[in-house]
Design an enzyme around this catalytic site. Structure first.
Site, mmCIF file in Angstrom:
data_model
loop_
_atom_site.group_PDB
_atom_site.id
_atom_site.type_symbol
_atom_site.label_atom_id
_atom_site.label_comp_id
_atom_site.label_asym_id
_atom_site.label_seq_id
_atom_site.Cartn_x
_atom_site.Cartn_y
_atom_site.Cartn_z
ATOM 1 N N ARG A 108 -4.134 8.340 5.678
ATOM 2 C CA ARG A 108 -3.369 7.974 4.487
ATOM 3 C C ARG A 108 -3.404 9.146 3.527
ATOM 4 N NH1 ARG A 108 -4.931 5.003 -0.178
ATOM 5 N NH2 ARG A 108 -3.270 3.712 -1.060
ATOM 6 N N SER B 86 0.942 -4.150 5.053
ATOM 7 C CA SER B 86 0.078 -4.635 3.975
ATOM 8 C C SER B 86 0.695 -5.877 3.356
ATOM 9 C CB SER B 86 -0.052 -3.582 2.867
ATOM 10 O OG SER B 86 -0.723 -2.450 3.340
ATOM 11 N N LYS C 50 -7.735 1.629 -5.054
ATOM 12 C CA LYS C 50 -6.282 1.469 -5.200
ATOM 13 C C LYS C 50 -6.066 0.535 -6.367
ATOM 14 C CE LYS C 50 -2.243 0.889 -2.157
ATOM 15 N NZ LYS C 50 -1.360 -0.093 -2.763
HETATM 16 N N1 TZP Z 1 -4.917 -1.365 0.157
HETATM 17 C C1 TZP Z 1 -5.353 -2.462 -0.413
HETATM 18 S S1 TZP Z 1 -6.872 -2.229 -1.114
HETATM 19 C C2 TZP Z 1 -6.906 -0.610 -0.605
HETATM 20 C C3 TZP Z 1 -5.759 -0.307 0.073
HETATM 21 C C4 TZP Z 1 -5.430 0.999 0.649
HETATM 22 C C5 TZP Z 1 -8.050 0.295 -0.891
HETATM 23 C C6 TZP Z 1 -9.312 -0.177 -0.296
HETATM 24 O O1 TZP Z 1 -10.317 0.749 -0.573
HETATM 25 P P1 TZP Z 1 -11.845 0.336 -0.611
HETATM 26 O O2 TZP Z 1 -12.513 1.605 -1.108
HETATM 27 O O3 TZP Z 1 -12.276 0.008 0.782
HETATM 28 O O4 TZP Z 1 -11.978 -0.787 -1.577
#
Ligand code: TZP
Ligand code: MG
Length: 209
Positions: free
Chosen positions: A40, A109, A138
């Site tokens: 990503r 997603s 995010k």
């Molecule tokens: N999509 C939904 S939450 C997220 C993404 C890319 C980030 C998740 O990151 P982390 O650090 O595992 O909480």
């Protein structure tokens, strides 16, 4: 081909931190037990993304772990990745599916049950449900789904489900109880001092019983 979604690493170079090599971190995570990787990249040029994806694919092929590209269908096709992951604002799943072909992994997603049903209908291979918890990784995203609601997603769909967002060693067991096929993790792995050790602990929890 059966895909093992158990421990799904999603990369983020910002969280990896200074002076650490992304490919090295991914390989360390895979050595610890990561079963699937998503590359990503939000800011790389197309050329840099392509070169990185190609280099990462070479490593992962030798370790027998599939590589999924986030958002960029052109990059996924260019390196013959195992799959593409799209969000609600990216290419529609049916288009991604038809361009990637029937054999490739196409992930979506989702944050709501309606999005989940639509995605399944449209030909997604799996759904990434999130964020499950609040996460710093995010921040431009929807309300947390919460662990309890994961069971509803499970009830209302029939393709593999992966939970994402704020998942770590402390809540992994709770997420597992909801019937998810796996967990997708960014900071829990990328920010770990010992990436291999963190992955090993997570996969041990996930695979026990
Ligand atoms: N999509 C939904 S939450 C997220 C993404 C890319 C980030 C998740 O990151 P982390 O650090 O595992 O909480
Ligand atoms: Mg996206």
């Amino acid at each position: 081909v059966a895909v093992d979604y158990s421990l799904y690493l999603v990369t983020d170079r910002d969280i990896l931190g200074e002076g650490r090599d992304l490919i090295q971190a991914v390989c360390d995570a895979v050595r610890g037990g990561v079963t699937l990787v998503q590359l990503r990249e939000k800011r790389l040029s197309s050329r840099d993304f392509y070169n990185l994806a190609l280099a990462l694919k070479k490593k992962l092929v030798s370790m027998n772990v599939p590589l999924i590209i986030n958002d960029r269908l052109d990059i996924a096709l260019a390196i013959d990745a195992d799959g593409l992951h799209v969000g609600q604002e990216d290419l529609p799943v049916n288009i991604a599916r038809s361009l990637m072909g029937p054999e490739k992994i196409v992930g979506l997603s989702v944050n709501t049950l309606e999005q989940a049903r639509e995605g399944e209908q449209a030909g997604a291979s799996y759904l990434g449900i999130g964020p499950v918890f609040y996460t710093q990784t995010k921040t431009d995203i929807d309300e947390p789904v919460g662990v309890e609601k994961l069971k509803l997603f499970k009830k209302n769909t029939s393709i593999p489900l992966v939970a994402i967002g704020g998942i770590n060693l402390n809540n992994l067991e709770d997420v597992k109880q909801t019937g998810m096929d796996g967990v997708a993790i960014v900071s829990g792995l990328m920010a770990a001092q010992d990436v291999t050790g963190a992955a090993r602990e997570m996969i041990n929890i996930w695979k026990k019983n």
